[in-house]
Scaffold this motif. Sequence first.
Motif, PDB file in Angstrom:
ATOM      1  N   SER A  19      -8.837 -32.707 -38.331  1.00 25.48           N
ATOM      2  CA  SER A  19      -8.946 -32.305 -38.888  1.00 25.48           C
ATOM      3  C   SER A  19      -9.346 -33.428 -40.439  1.00 25.48           C
ATOM      4  O   SER A  19     -10.040 -33.197 -41.532  1.00 25.48           O
ATOM      5  N   ASP A  58      -0.287 -27.743 -40.754  1.00 29.98           N
ATOM      6  CA  ASP A  58      -0.747 -28.819 -40.668  1.00 29.98           C
ATOM      7  C   ASP A  58      -0.357 -29.634 -39.890  1.00 29.98           C
ATOM      8  O   ASP A  58       1.592 -28.803 -39.809  1.00 29.98           O
ATOM      9  N   HIS A  92      -5.527 -29.415 -38.324  1.00 21.87           N
ATOM     10  CA  HIS A  92      -4.721 -28.069 -38.929  1.00 21.87           C
ATOM     11  C   HIS A  92      -5.017 -26.768 -38.810  1.00 21.87           C
ATOM     12  O   HIS A  92      -6.746 -26.569 -37.954  1.00 21.87           O
TER      13      HIS A  92
END
Length: 332
Positions: free
Chosen positions: A311, A275, A51
Amino acid sequence: MSVVIEDIVTMTSEVPLRSIRRDEGQLLSPPRPGKMPMKLWRDHPPLTVVHFPQRYQAQPFAPPRGVYENDQIRIEWQTMDNRQPFYHRNCDVDEISYQIDGERTLMTELGTIEHRPGEFSCIPRGVAHDNYGRTESHLLFYIPAPVTETGSAVRASAAALPPFPGWQPGQVNEAVTQCMGSLGHDITVFPIDEHELLDRVTDEPDRISVFAVGSGANPLYATDQFSLGTKTFTAEQAHVRRYTRTLDADEIQYQISGSRTLVTQRGIVELGPGDFVRIPLGIAHTSVGHEDGAYLSVLSHRELPQVAETSRTAQRCTPEYLDALAGERSSR
Protein backbone atom coordinates in the motif's frame (compact mmCIF):
# COMPACT_ATOMS: atom_id res chain seq x y z
CA MET A 1 23.98 13.84 19.80
CA SER A 2 20.62 12.21 20.61
CA VAL A 3 21.37 9.17 22.78
CA VAL A 4 19.08 6.14 22.61
CA ILE A 5 19.25 2.63 24.04
CA GLU A 6 19.23 -0.43 21.80
CA ASP A 7 18.05 -3.67 23.41
CA ILE A 8 19.31 -6.82 21.70
CA VAL A 9 16.83 -9.65 22.22
CA THR A 10 15.77 -13.09 21.01
CA MET A 11 12.30 -14.60 20.78
CA THR A 12 12.63 -16.34 24.14
CA SER A 13 14.77 -13.86 26.10
CA GLU A 14 12.87 -12.47 29.08
CA VAL A 15 15.44 -9.68 29.44
CA PRO A 16 17.72 -8.18 26.75
CA LEU A 17 20.90 -10.09 25.98
CA ARG A 18 22.58 -6.71 26.19
CA SER A 19 21.68 -3.02 25.97
CA ILE A 20 23.81 -0.55 24.01
CA ARG A 21 23.99 3.25 24.05
CA ARG A 22 23.68 4.61 20.52
CA ASP A 23 23.80 7.89 18.69
CA GLU A 24 20.33 7.83 17.11
CA GLY A 25 21.41 9.73 14.01
CA GLN A 26 24.20 7.26 13.32
CA LEU A 27 21.95 4.27 14.07
CA LEU A 28 19.53 5.34 11.33
CA SER A 29 22.05 6.64 8.78
CA PRO A 30 23.33 4.84 5.67
CA PRO A 31 26.86 3.39 5.93
CA ARG A 32 29.88 5.56 5.26
CA PRO A 33 31.37 5.03 1.79
CA GLY A 34 33.83 2.16 1.81
CA LYS A 35 37.36 2.30 0.43
CA MET A 36 37.55 -1.39 -0.44
CA PRO A 37 37.64 -2.34 -4.15
CA MET A 38 34.65 -4.66 -3.74
CA LYS A 39 31.09 -4.10 -2.52
CA LEU A 40 30.88 -5.30 1.09
CA TRP A 41 27.14 -5.10 1.66
CA ARG A 42 23.84 -5.02 -0.16
CA ASP A 43 21.36 -2.21 -0.63
CA HIS A 44 18.14 -3.17 1.13
CA PRO A 45 14.68 -1.85 0.20
CA PRO A 46 12.68 0.16 2.76
CA LEU A 47 9.89 -1.40 4.79
CA THR A 48 6.54 -1.82 3.07
CA VAL A 49 3.05 -1.42 4.53
CA VAL A 50 -0.05 -3.44 3.63
CA HIS A 51 -3.43 -1.90 4.44
CA PHE A 52 -6.92 -3.35 4.60
CA PRO A 53 -9.83 -1.22 5.88
CA GLN A 54 -11.11 -2.25 9.29
CA ARG A 55 -14.73 -1.31 8.67
CA TYR A 56 -16.78 -3.72 6.60
CA GLN A 57 -17.19 -2.89 2.91
CA ALA A 58 -19.72 -4.88 0.87
CA GLN A 59 -18.16 -7.22 -1.68
CA PRO A 60 -18.82 -10.70 -3.11
CA PHE A 61 -17.74 -13.68 -1.02
CA ALA A 62 -14.12 -14.52 -1.71
CA PRO A 63 -11.38 -16.65 -0.14
CA PRO A 64 -9.26 -14.95 2.54
CA ARG A 65 -6.52 -12.65 1.22
CA GLY A 66 -2.99 -13.74 2.04
CA VAL A 67 -0.82 -11.07 3.68
CA TYR A 68 2.37 -12.89 4.81
CA GLU A 69 3.30 -16.51 4.17
CA ASN A 70 6.11 -19.07 4.26
CA ASP A 71 5.93 -22.84 4.00
CA GLN A 72 4.77 -23.22 7.63
CA ILE A 73 2.89 -20.04 8.61
CA ARG A 74 0.27 -17.97 6.82
CA ILE A 75 -1.47 -14.74 7.87
CA GLU A 76 -4.73 -13.88 6.10
CA TRP A 77 -7.33 -11.10 6.12
CA GLN A 78 -10.98 -11.97 5.57
CA THR A 79 -14.32 -10.16 5.43
CA MET A 80 -17.77 -11.78 5.54
CA ASP A 81 -21.45 -10.94 5.48
CA ASN A 82 -22.64 -14.48 5.01
CA ARG A 83 -21.88 -18.07 5.94
CA GLN A 84 -18.80 -19.93 4.86
CA PRO A 85 -20.10 -22.53 2.38
CA PHE A 86 -18.52 -25.59 4.08
CA TYR A 87 -17.00 -26.93 7.30
CA HIS A 88 -13.20 -27.02 7.34
CA ARG A 89 -10.86 -29.46 9.12
CA ASN A 90 -7.08 -28.75 9.15
CA CYS A 91 -4.63 -31.65 9.05
CA ASP A 92 -1.45 -29.77 9.92
CA VAL A 93 -2.11 -26.48 11.72
CA ASP A 94 -3.92 -24.78 14.57
CA GLU A 95 -6.02 -21.88 13.26
CA ILE A 96 -5.97 -18.66 15.31
CA SER A 97 -8.39 -15.84 14.53
CA TYR A 98 -8.55 -12.21 15.62
CA GLN A 99 -11.82 -10.30 15.25
CA ILE A 100 -11.27 -6.86 13.76
CA ASP A 101 -14.79 -5.52 13.23
CA GLY A 102 -18.40 -6.71 13.25
CA GLU A 103 -19.82 -9.95 14.61
CA ARG A 104 -18.98 -13.55 13.69
CA THR A 105 -20.43 -16.85 14.88
CA LEU A 106 -17.72 -19.53 14.98
CA MET A 107 -19.33 -23.00 14.97
CA THR A 108 -17.20 -26.04 15.84
CA GLU A 109 -17.33 -29.57 17.23
CA LEU A 110 -16.06 -28.07 20.51
CA GLY A 111 -18.87 -25.53 20.78
CA THR A 112 -19.91 -22.16 19.39
CA ILE A 113 -18.36 -18.71 19.98
CA GLU A 114 -19.96 -15.32 19.29
CA HIS A 115 -16.91 -13.25 18.40
CA ARG A 116 -16.76 -9.51 19.03
CA PRO A 117 -14.03 -7.03 17.99
CA GLY A 118 -10.77 -7.44 19.89
CA GLU A 119 -11.17 -11.18 20.55
CA PHE A 120 -8.99 -14.19 19.70
CA SER A 121 -9.64 -17.92 19.50
CA CYS A 122 -7.57 -20.92 18.43
CA ILE A 123 -9.17 -23.90 16.67
CA PRO A 124 -7.05 -27.01 17.34
CA ARG A 125 -5.82 -29.12 14.46
CA GLY A 126 -8.44 -31.66 13.37
CA VAL A 127 -11.50 -29.78 14.68
CA ALA A 128 -14.19 -29.03 12.06
CA HIS A 129 -15.47 -25.45 11.98
CA ASP A 130 -17.59 -23.00 10.01
CA ASN A 131 -18.26 -19.24 10.24
CA TYR A 132 -21.27 -16.96 9.94
CA GLY A 133 -20.15 -13.35 9.63
CA ARG A 134 -22.28 -10.20 9.77
CA THR A 135 -20.60 -7.16 8.17
CA GLU A 136 -17.35 -8.23 9.76
CA SER A 137 -13.61 -8.60 9.17
CA HIS A 138 -11.04 -10.82 10.88
CA LEU A 139 -7.47 -12.09 10.68
CA LEU A 140 -6.43 -15.74 10.43
CA PHE A 141 -3.10 -17.22 11.54
CA TYR A 142 -2.28 -20.78 10.42
CA ILE A 143 0.44 -22.13 12.74
CA PRO A 144 2.04 -25.61 12.97
CA ALA A 145 0.31 -27.51 15.78
CA PRO A 146 0.31 -27.61 18.70
CA VAL A 147 0.13 -23.97 19.80
CA THR A 148 0.41 -23.19 23.51
CA GLU A 149 -2.06 -20.71 25.02
CA THR A 150 -0.72 -18.49 27.79
CA GLY A 151 -3.36 -15.78 28.24
CA SER A 152 -6.27 -15.53 30.68
CA ALA A 153 -9.46 -16.57 28.90
CA VAL A 154 -12.47 -14.26 29.10
CA ARG A 155 -14.84 -17.12 28.23
CA ALA A 156 -14.99 -20.37 26.24
CA SER A 157 -16.99 -22.01 23.47
CA ALA A 158 -20.29 -23.55 24.52
CA ALA A 159 -22.99 -25.85 23.20
CA ALA A 160 -25.51 -23.88 21.13
CA LEU A 161 -28.19 -25.41 18.94
CA PRO A 162 -29.28 -23.45 17.07
CA PRO A 163 -25.90 -21.66 16.92
CA PHE A 164 -27.56 -18.39 15.81
CA PRO A 165 -31.15 -17.12 15.34
CA GLY A 166 -32.77 -18.41 12.17
CA TRP A 167 -30.29 -21.27 11.72
CA GLN A 168 -31.54 -24.35 9.98
CA PRO A 169 -29.33 -27.41 9.37
CA GLY A 170 -28.43 -27.30 5.71
CA GLN A 171 -26.98 -29.51 3.03
CA VAL A 172 -23.30 -28.77 3.60
CA ASN A 173 -19.91 -30.30 2.93
CA GLU A 174 -16.83 -30.90 5.04
CA ALA A 175 -13.43 -30.18 3.51
CA VAL A 176 -10.29 -31.78 4.94
CA THR A 177 -7.15 -29.88 3.91
CA GLN A 178 -3.41 -29.78 4.32
CA CYS A 179 -0.83 -27.04 3.59
CA MET A 180 -2.55 -24.53 5.90
CA GLY A 181 -5.90 -24.86 4.13
CA SER A 182 -4.70 -23.06 1.02
CA LEU A 183 -6.64 -23.30 -2.23
CA GLY A 184 -6.13 -26.53 -4.12
CA HIS A 185 -4.84 -28.48 -1.11
CA ASP A 186 -8.04 -30.26 -0.14
CA ILE A 187 -7.58 -33.96 0.60
CA THR A 188 -11.25 -34.87 0.51
CA VAL A 189 -14.63 -33.12 0.44
CA PHE A 190 -17.87 -34.91 1.35
CA PRO A 191 -21.45 -34.19 2.54
CA ILE A 192 -22.21 -34.14 6.27
CA ASP A 193 -25.11 -33.77 8.69
CA GLU A 194 -24.55 -30.29 10.17
CA HIS A 195 -26.79 -30.84 13.20
CA GLU A 196 -24.96 -34.04 14.09
CA LEU A 197 -21.55 -32.36 13.72
CA LEU A 198 -22.46 -29.46 16.02
CA ASP A 199 -24.08 -31.80 18.54
CA ARG A 200 -20.75 -33.55 19.05
CA VAL A 201 -19.92 -30.85 21.63
CA THR A 202 -22.05 -32.76 24.14
CA ASP A 203 -19.59 -35.67 23.96
CA GLU A 204 -16.43 -33.55 23.88
CA PRO A 205 -14.72 -32.44 27.13
CA ASP A 206 -12.55 -29.80 25.46
CA ARG A 207 -13.56 -26.21 24.76
CA ILE A 208 -12.02 -23.34 22.78
CA SER A 209 -10.81 -20.43 24.91
CA VAL A 210 -11.56 -16.83 23.97
CA PHE A 211 -8.95 -14.17 24.71
CA ALA A 212 -9.21 -10.41 24.35
CA VAL A 213 -6.70 -7.63 23.72
CA GLY A 214 -5.03 -7.11 27.09
CA SER A 215 -5.82 -10.65 28.38
CA GLY A 216 -2.91 -10.71 30.80
CA ALA A 217 0.00 -12.80 29.53
CA ASN A 218 2.01 -11.76 26.49
CA PRO A 219 2.34 -13.54 24.15
CA LEU A 220 -1.14 -15.07 24.06
CA TYR A 221 -0.06 -17.92 21.77
CA ALA A 222 3.35 -19.48 21.21
CA THR A 223 5.35 -22.38 19.81
CA ASP A 224 9.13 -22.81 19.72
CA GLN A 225 9.24 -20.83 16.45
CA PHE A 226 6.24 -18.49 16.69
CA SER A 227 4.50 -16.13 19.08
CA LEU A 228 1.47 -13.84 18.87
CA GLY A 229 0.68 -11.16 21.38
CA THR A 230 -0.54 -7.59 21.75
CA LYS A 231 1.33 -4.43 22.68
CA THR A 232 0.01 -1.07 23.78
CA PHE A 233 1.53 2.38 23.34
CA THR A 234 0.76 5.88 24.55
CA ALA A 235 1.55 9.43 23.51
CA GLU A 236 3.86 9.70 26.52
CA GLN A 237 7.47 8.91 25.59
CA ALA A 238 10.51 8.51 27.81
CA HIS A 239 13.35 11.03 27.53
CA VAL A 240 15.66 8.29 26.20
CA ARG A 241 14.05 6.24 23.45
CA ARG A 242 14.62 2.45 23.40
CA TYR A 243 15.15 0.48 20.20
CA THR A 244 14.71 -3.28 19.86
CA ARG A 245 16.83 -5.54 17.65
CA THR A 246 15.47 -9.12 17.50
CA LEU A 247 18.23 -11.48 16.42
CA ASP A 248 16.23 -14.57 15.48
CA ALA A 249 12.75 -13.58 14.26
CA ASP A 250 10.87 -11.54 11.70
CA GLU A 251 8.20 -9.39 13.38
CA ILE A 252 4.83 -8.72 11.77
CA GLN A 253 2.91 -5.85 13.35
CA TYR A 254 -0.79 -5.14 12.77
CA GLN A 255 -2.18 -1.83 13.99
CA ILE A 256 -5.36 -2.35 16.03
CA SER A 257 -5.97 1.23 17.15
CA GLY A 258 -4.29 4.61 17.51
CA SER A 259 -1.49 6.08 15.40
CA ARG A 260 2.28 5.95 15.80
CA THR A 261 5.51 6.48 13.92
CA LEU A 262 7.58 3.34 13.36
CA VAL A 263 11.25 4.30 13.27
CA THR A 264 13.62 1.66 11.86
CA GLN A 265 16.92 1.14 10.09
CA ARG A 266 14.83 0.43 6.97
CA GLY A 267 12.95 3.72 7.05
CA ILE A 268 10.27 5.64 8.95
CA VAL A 269 6.55 5.15 8.36
CA GLU A 270 3.32 6.38 9.93
CA LEU A 271 0.99 3.57 10.99
CA GLY A 272 -2.75 3.69 11.63
CA PRO A 273 -5.57 1.18 12.18
CA GLY A 274 -5.61 -1.57 9.54
CA ASP A 275 -1.89 -1.32 8.67
CA PHE A 276 0.48 -4.30 8.55
CA VAL A 277 4.27 -4.02 8.46
CA ARG A 278 7.09 -6.59 8.48
CA ILE A 279 10.32 -5.84 10.37
CA PRO A 280 13.04 -8.31 9.29
CA LEU A 281 15.19 -9.95 11.94
CA GLY A 282 18.25 -7.97 13.00
CA ILE A 283 16.71 -4.54 12.25
CA ALA A 284 16.65 -2.01 15.11
CA HIS A 285 13.25 -0.34 15.52
CA THR A 286 11.14 1.72 17.91
CA SER A 287 7.74 3.41 17.99
CA VAL A 288 6.68 6.97 18.77
CA GLY A 289 3.03 7.07 19.80
CA HIS A 290 0.84 10.03 18.86
CA GLU A 291 -2.12 8.80 20.94
CA ASP A 292 -3.03 5.76 22.98
CA GLY A 293 -3.32 2.61 20.90
CA ALA A 294 -2.45 -1.06 20.43
CA TYR A 295 -1.05 -3.43 17.85
CA LEU A 296 -0.59 -7.16 17.30
CA SER A 297 2.94 -8.51 17.27
CA VAL A 298 3.78 -11.80 15.52
CA LEU A 299 7.29 -13.25 15.79
CA SER A 300 8.38 -15.89 13.29
CA HIS A 301 11.69 -17.71 13.68
CA ARG A 302 11.73 -18.21 9.90
CA GLU A 303 11.50 -15.47 7.29
CA LEU A 304 7.83 -14.55 6.72
CA PRO A 305 7.62 -12.76 3.34
CA GLN A 306 4.85 -10.40 2.30
CA VAL A 307 2.52 -11.82 -0.37
CA ALA A 308 -0.09 -9.03 -0.44
CA GLU A 309 0.13 -5.90 -2.54
CA THR A 310 2.09 -3.02 -1.00
CA SER A 311 0.00 0.00 0.00
CA ARG A 312 2.88 2.37 0.74
CA THR A 313 6.59 2.41 1.54
CA ALA A 314 8.67 3.73 4.43
CA GLN A 315 10.60 6.96 3.89
CA ARG A 316 14.30 7.45 4.47
CA CYS A 317 15.17 8.85 7.87
CA THR A 318 16.51 12.41 7.83
CA PRO A 319 17.91 14.60 10.63
CA GLU A 320 14.95 16.94 10.11
CA TYR A 321 12.49 14.07 10.68
CA LEU A 322 14.23 13.06 13.91
CA ASP A 323 14.27 16.69 15.07
CA ALA A 324 10.51 16.91 14.41
CA LEU A 325 9.90 13.78 16.47
CA ALA A 326 12.10 15.11 19.26
CA GLY A 327 10.16 18.39 19.19
CA GLU A 328 6.88 16.51 19.38
CA ARG A 329 8.10 14.60 22.44
CA SER A 330 9.40 17.68 24.23
CA SER A 331 6.13 19.58 23.68
CA ARG A 332 4.07 17.00 25.60
